[in-house]
Design an enzyme around this catalytic site. Structure first.
Site, PDB file in Angstrom:
ATOM      1  N   ASP A  12       2.286  -1.478  11.271  1.00 20.30           N
ATOM      2  CA  ASP A  12       1.711  -2.752  11.710  1.00 20.30           C
ATOM      3  C   ASP A  12       1.938  -3.803  10.633  1.00 20.30           C
ATOM      4  O   ASP A  12       1.882  -3.493   9.439  1.00 20.30           O
ATOM      5  CB  ASP A  12       0.196  -2.622  11.913  1.00 20.30           C
ATOM      6  CG  ASP A  12      -0.184  -1.731  13.080  1.00 20.30           C
ATOM      7  OD1 ASP A  12       0.710  -1.103  13.677  1.00 20.30           O
ATOM      8  OD2 ASP A  12      -1.388  -1.656  13.385  1.00 20.30           O
ATOM      9  N   HIS A  39       5.692   4.774   8.746  1.00 19.77           N
ATOM     10  CA  HIS A  39       6.272   5.907   9.457  1.00 19.77           C
ATOM     11  C   HIS A  39       7.799   5.858   9.492  1.00 19.77           C
ATOM     12  O   HIS A  39       8.403   4.815   9.252  1.00 19.77           O
ATOM     13  CB  HIS A  39       5.741   5.925  10.897  1.00 19.77           C
ATOM     14  CG  HIS A  39       4.258   6.029  10.997  1.00 19.77           C
ATOM     15  ND1 HIS A  39       3.607   7.194  11.341  1.00 19.77           N
ATOM     16  CD2 HIS A  39       3.275   5.101  10.778  1.00 19.77           C
ATOM     17  CE1 HIS A  39       2.299   6.980  11.349  1.00 19.77           C
ATOM     18  NE2 HIS A  39       2.070   5.722  11.003  1.00 19.77           N
ATOM     19  N   SER A  94       0.398  -5.138   1.034  1.00 19.45           N
ATOM     20  CA  SER A  94       1.582  -4.401   0.596  1.00 19.45           C
ATOM     21  C   SER A  94       2.781  -4.814   1.442  1.00 19.45           C
ATOM     22  O   SER A  94       2.637  -5.500   2.445  1.00 19.45           O
ATOM     23  CB  SER A  94       1.346  -2.891   0.732  1.00 19.45           C
ATOM     24  OG  SER A  94       0.042  -2.536   0.296  1.00 19.45           O
TER      25      SER A  94
END
Length: 298
Positions: free
Chosen positions: A113, A169, A256
């Site tokens: 996301d 991921h 981040s």
């Protein structure tokens, strides 16, 4: 004020920024910049705050944070009362039903996301940080030979703000090499900071690895830490096969960034994302969402 593009509603939205006033003061005032250079960007500062957020006492920060930013915890695996610390909440796992992965094997999906920028046909010595500020891939990973593979390729920059899901991921099946760690500072990756600190990604703590994907070539993955991000956690096992959507790792507290570099003629990014990048806007996306396709004939 940070404006981004919501591709689902096809509208521009204003980002709710955690600690916005402090970030703007730090990066826009002489006193703030002095404090930044002497204290805030140092490892000790981030390590201490990270230590506190791993403690049970930090649980008291969770509820106010959830309320302030209107976070939906119904999609999290744990209930609010079950988090052992703020960091446990921050890098929370989601229920499998919370995110759907685009079923088409030729679809390029988002690794997590966040807010996305996409640059095609890149110049390795002139990568865009923000308008007017650039850096080179060689400086970023300190490996000229590896960097040269991505000449005229594609660069994706996914910025995760503190309110986002903070696990990342694999976008395809394949095998990932071990991660290389590069020591550095802990500047914020907020757009305000990116406009003030030259070559910020090259200054911050970061890790990089090569993912040998089954459908999109050799992908260079770079995770960049930021202010108060005490740890970049790699949860995958090097040299072991992974499936599309498997977790690669997660960040502890803080905003981040993850950068992906693709070789030339491997992918084609969706036009709306490319267009918004050219206009200077990030596009909000979710893990598993289609953001491009495999290049035809590849």
């Amino acid at each position: 004020m940070i404006k981004y593009y919501d591709r689902k509603t096809q509208t521009y939205q204003i980002e709710k920024v955690a600690g916005e006033k402090m970030i703007r003061w730090t990066y826009s005032s002489p006193v703030g910049m002095r404090l930044l250079e002497t204290v805030v960007k140092k490892r000790m500062c981030s390590s201490f705050y990270g230590w506190y957020l791993d403690r049970r006492i930090s649980r008291r920060k969770i509820h106010p944070f959830v309320c302030k930013f209107d976070l939906d915890l119904s999609i999290a695996e744990k209930n609010l009362k079950d988090f052992s610390s703020f960091n446990d909440f921050f890098y929370r796992k989601l229920k499998p039903s919370a995110r759907s992965i685009d079923p088409c094997q030729d679809s390029l999906i988002s690794l997590g996301d966040g807010k996305l920028l996409a640059y095609e046909d890149i110049n390795l010595d002139c990568l865009v940080q923000v308008k007017g500020l650039t850096y080179s891939l060689k400086e970023l990973i300190k490996d000229p030979e590896t960097a040269s593979k991505y000449k005229r390729g594609t660069c994706l920059i996914l910025r995760l703000c503190p309110t986002d899901y903070h696990r990342f991921h694999f976008i395809d099946s394949g095998i990932c090499e071990p991660s290389h760690r590069i020591k550095g500072s802990y500047y914020s990756v907020n757009p305000v900071a990116l406009q003030k600190v030259a070559k910020l990604f090259c200054e911050n703590k970061r890790e990089w690895s090569i993912f040998h994907s089954d459908h999109f070539g050799d992908i260079l993955t770079i995770e960049v830490g930021a202010t108060f991000v005490g740890s970049i956690i790699q949860s995958y096992t090097p040299h072991q096969p992974v499936a599309r959507g498997d977790e690669k790792g997660y960040f502890k507290f803080g905003g981040s960034t993850v950068l992906l570099f693709f070789e030339e003629n491997k992918i084609k990014i969706d036009p709306d994302i490319v267009e918004q990048t050219k206009l200077g806007y990030e596009t909000y996306i979710l893990f598993g969402e289609k953001i491009g396709v495999r290049h035809k004939g590849r």
